[in-house]
Design an enzyme around this catalytic site. Structure first.
Site, PDB file in Angstrom:
ATOM      1  N   ARG A 265      -2.612  13.094   7.380  1.00 45.56           N
ATOM      2  CA  ARG A 265      -3.291  14.024   7.655  1.00 45.56           C
ATOM      3  C   ARG A 265      -3.275  15.073   6.720  1.00 45.56           C
ATOM      4  O   ARG A 265      -4.366  16.332   6.707  1.00 45.56           O
ATOM      5  CB  ARG A 265      -3.594  14.035   8.879  1.00 45.56           C
ATOM      6  CG  ARG A 265      -4.076  12.501   9.790  1.00 45.56           C
ATOM      7  CD  ARG A 265      -4.471  12.904  11.267  1.00 45.56           C
ATOM      8  NE  ARG A 265      -4.368  11.514  11.405  1.00 45.56           N
ATOM      9  CZ  ARG A 265      -4.717  11.519  13.344  1.00 45.56           C
ATOM     10  NH1 ARG A 265      -5.187  12.245  13.684  1.00 45.56           N
ATOM     11  NH2 ARG A 265      -5.422  10.187  13.141  1.00 45.56           N
TER      12      ARG A 265
ATOM     13  N   ASP B 229     -13.211  20.578  24.944  1.00 46.44           N
ATOM     14  CA  ASP B 229     -12.218  20.124  23.525  1.00 46.44           C
ATOM     15  C   ASP B 229     -11.715  21.370  23.468  1.00 46.44           C
ATOM     16  O   ASP B 229     -12.054  22.521  23.166  1.00 46.44           O
ATOM     17  CB  ASP B 229     -13.151  19.623  22.499  1.00 46.44           C
ATOM     18  CG  ASP B 229     -12.281  18.300  21.940  1.00 46.44           C
ATOM     19  OD1 ASP B 229     -11.500  17.192  22.022  1.00 46.44           O
ATOM     20  OD2 ASP B 229     -11.466  18.631  21.445  1.00 46.44           O
TER      21      ASP B 229
END
Length: 274
Positions: free
Chosen positions: A36, A138
């Site tokens: 990532r 979020d």
């Protein structure tokens, strides 16, 4: 790139991530972290992992650190995931039909908004006289911005029944080909905000139903209990808490009463509900 991530750099990265999100990444996640990191290396024109970590440590690279946190966070989501919960929601909403205050549902850790949009479709089908509101939160500002757009790749809509797609979705054309969006009538029911579940969020108000799915599995027991405690502060007595089917909240509060698989009613002792 076959270059290994140095132990000291991995430790610094995971401490940064844990400090921002509360999620601890163990040594077994080093491969995930490297995979990532690579898109960010390419985006910044950096060749070596150690050079990218050095860049992140600079005082003027807070925007890049925020992008990294987003890159490391899991945002898996799709429409009508774990469908039994939506049947539970539908039954609860039918039993609590009224002409009073709108039914309020919180999609905690909402990612890009597919869960919240699913909730809105389910409730819109019921034509509740009191109306409803769905709030999604979020920790990632980037995914909240995406959720606010209410635009999704076509493949994300595979789980939506054809009649619901026709009623609530518009297929993109021209530059928007390959995507679909929610109709304005449904978008008006949805509100998305940045929020960290490890912190109290009284500004959200109280909810009748809270979806807290597939997020607790990423936290240790202490943080898991803290998240549930924070969430319950926003849940009305008699309301529903719906964690993921692979998650447990049984040990988090004596006020949670099991209704069925991954469905709990909040029944605080008299005088104890905030």
């Amino acid at each position: 790139m076959n270059e290994a991530l140095k132990a000291a750099d991995f430790r610094w990265l995971t401490e940064l991530f844990e400090g921002k999100t509360g999620i601890r990444l163990g040594p077994e996640k080093v491969g995930l972290v490297v995979s990532r990191l690579l898109p960010r290396l390419r985006a910044r024109g950096v060749e070596k992992l150690e050079h990218y970590v050095s860049l992140l440590k600079r005082a003027d690279e807070e925007p890049e650190r925020a992008l990294l946190i987003d890159q490391l966070t899991t945002h898996e989501t799709y429409f009508f995931r774990e469908p039994k919960h939506f049947a539970v929601l539908q039954d609860f909403a039918k039993r609590t039909r009224s002409t009073g205050a709108p039914l309020r549902v919180w999609s905690a850790a909402c990612s890009t908004g597919e869960e919240a949009a699913t909730i809105a479709m389910v409730l819109e089908e019921l034509a509740l006289p009191q109306g409803f509101e769905v709030v999604g939160t979020d920790v990632s500002p980037d995914v909240v911005r995406k959720a606010q757009r209410c635009v999704y790749p076509l493949e994300r809509g595979a789980g939506i029944a054809a009649e619901l797609r026709q009623r609530y979705c518009l297929k993109g054309v021209g530059d928007a080909a390959g995507t679909f969006c929610l109709k304005d009538s449904l978008q008006r029911r949805l509100h998305f905000r940045v929020g960290n579940l490890l912190e109290p969020m009284p500004q959200l108000g109280r909810f009748d139903v809270i979806f807290l799915r597939n997020v607790l599995i990423y936290f240790d027991d202490e943080r898991r209990r803290r998240i549930v405690e924070n969430v319950l502060r926003q849940l009305k007595p008699g309301g529903l808490l719906l964690p993921g089917h692979a998650e447990t909240v049984r040990d988090c509060s004596p006020s949670l009463k099991a209704l069925g698989p991954a469905a709990w009613r909040y029944e605080p002792a008299p005088g104890s509900a905030s």
